[in-house]
Design an enzyme around this catalytic site. Structure first.
Site, PDB file in Angstrom:
ATOM      1  N   SER A 119     -35.487 -37.517  -7.546  1.00 29.74           N
ATOM      2  CA  SER A 119     -34.241 -37.954  -8.179  1.00 29.74           C
ATOM      3  C   SER A 119     -34.576 -38.839  -9.369  1.00 29.74           C
ATOM      4  CB  SER A 119     -33.346 -38.671  -7.163  1.00 29.74           C
ATOM      5  OG  SER A 119     -32.103 -39.000  -7.761  1.00 29.74           O
ATOM      6  N   MET A 238     -33.444 -42.766  -6.056  1.00 28.80           N
ATOM      7  CA  MET A 238     -32.561 -43.749  -5.440  1.00 28.80           C
ATOM      8  C   MET A 238     -31.840 -43.140  -4.250  1.00 28.80           C
ATOM      9  SD  MET A 238     -29.578 -45.993  -7.301  1.00 28.80           S
ATOM     10  CE  MET A 238     -30.791 -46.833  -8.309  1.00 28.80           C
TER      11      MET A 238
END
Length: 298
Positions: A119, A238
């Site tokens: 991510s 995250m």
């Protein structure tokens, strides 16, 4: 986003997280994949200590001491919040590849497929991992949190820079060795089996872990269909997307790797996976390609 400035991207991502830690709402324009929304900002806003009142009768030295104590308490509060929600503490020492690790990796069976999730900061991390890889290797399936259109541009950029063939995943596509398949933005990508062959299943769907595509969707399908002959890898990001899926893969007998804290832009997803026991071995990003080549390039 056809050309990604690594330094600028990382500075934007870290800057967004730091603004969140300081109690400021995140900017609207942020790098794809940061996943810092107003809701996350509100939920993770740190409880800062109350500002001390200054007594007019106190001398200047006492006032300065009080202000310093307040600043230290505020910094500790922010640091604790970041540790809880994103894992962005002061960088730990890197986990480097050792001869003992190399021997461990040599003992692992050659995987039939490699599944990677990433991510925030993942576009640069994936480039660092994929560019040094040399064929022949098993198929590599990748979920990177990224918007539509940018996933295709990202795949095209990697294809131009890698020795492996990199393309955006298409529904029904048969997996081939030494090929990398990037999940399209806004579509989940998983594995399916038809006539004894593994193929991609790429379709729109509801958000999982607040994202689409979701790493957990891919990892769960790999655990179910491939099991112990798979290699799972979770990179910077995250939140915790991919942590449960990687644990499912490990429980199915697959071997697993996670990016270490020192080399992550955000040590969130790999930390959640490591804390749950899903990560068998953590590694610095610098050594991840070497590890993959050692494990799978035989």
């Amino acid at each position: 986003m056809e050309h990604i400035d690594k330094h600028n991207y990382q500075q934007q991502a870290v800057g967004a997280a730091n603004k969140l830690a300081a109690g400021q709402p995140p900017a609207k324009e942020m790098p794809a994949g940061t996943l810092v929304t107003r809701e996350i900002w509100q939920a993770t806003r740190p409880p800062l200590p109350k500002r001390p009142a200054v007594d007019d009768d106190e001398n200047a030295a006492a006032t300065v001491a009080k202000a310093a104590a307040f600043a230290a308490q505020a910094a500790a509060s922010v640091k604790a919040m970041m540790a809880k929600h994103t894992g962005m503490l002061v960088k730990a020492d890197p986990v480097r590849l050792t001869p003992a690790m190399t021997q461990q990796f040599v003992s692992w069976p050659t995987p039939s497929i490699i599944a990677i999730g990433a991510s925030t900061g993942g576009t640069d991390a994936l480039a660092a991992v994929l560019e040094p890889l040399v064929p022949p290797l098993p198929p590599i399936v990748v979920v990177q949190h990224i918007p539509p259109m940018f996933s295709r541009l990202f795949a095209e950029r990697l294809d131009a820079e890698c020795q492996l063939t990199v393309q955006e995943g298409v529904d029904g596509m048969r997996l081939e060795s030494s090929h990398v398949y990037i999940a399209p933005g806004a579509k989940h990508m998983s594995l399916t089996q038809a006539t004894g062959q593994l193929r991609l299943h790429v379709q729109p769907g509801p958000r999982v872990n607040s994202v689409c595509p979701a790493v957990d969707v891919l990892f769960d399908s790999v655990a179910e269909l491939v099991g112990r002959t798979a290699l799972g890898i979770l990179l910077t990001g995250m939140g915790r997307d991919g942590a449960d899926g990687l644990l499912a893969m490990r429980r199915a007998g697959a071997h697993t790797l996670g990016q270490d804290q020192a080399s992550c832009v955000v040590y969130g997803m790999p930390k959640a996976a490591y804390d749950s026991g899903a990560v068998e071995q953590q590694l610095n990003l610098q050594d991840m390609a070497t590890a993959i080549q050692t494990i799978a390039g035989r």
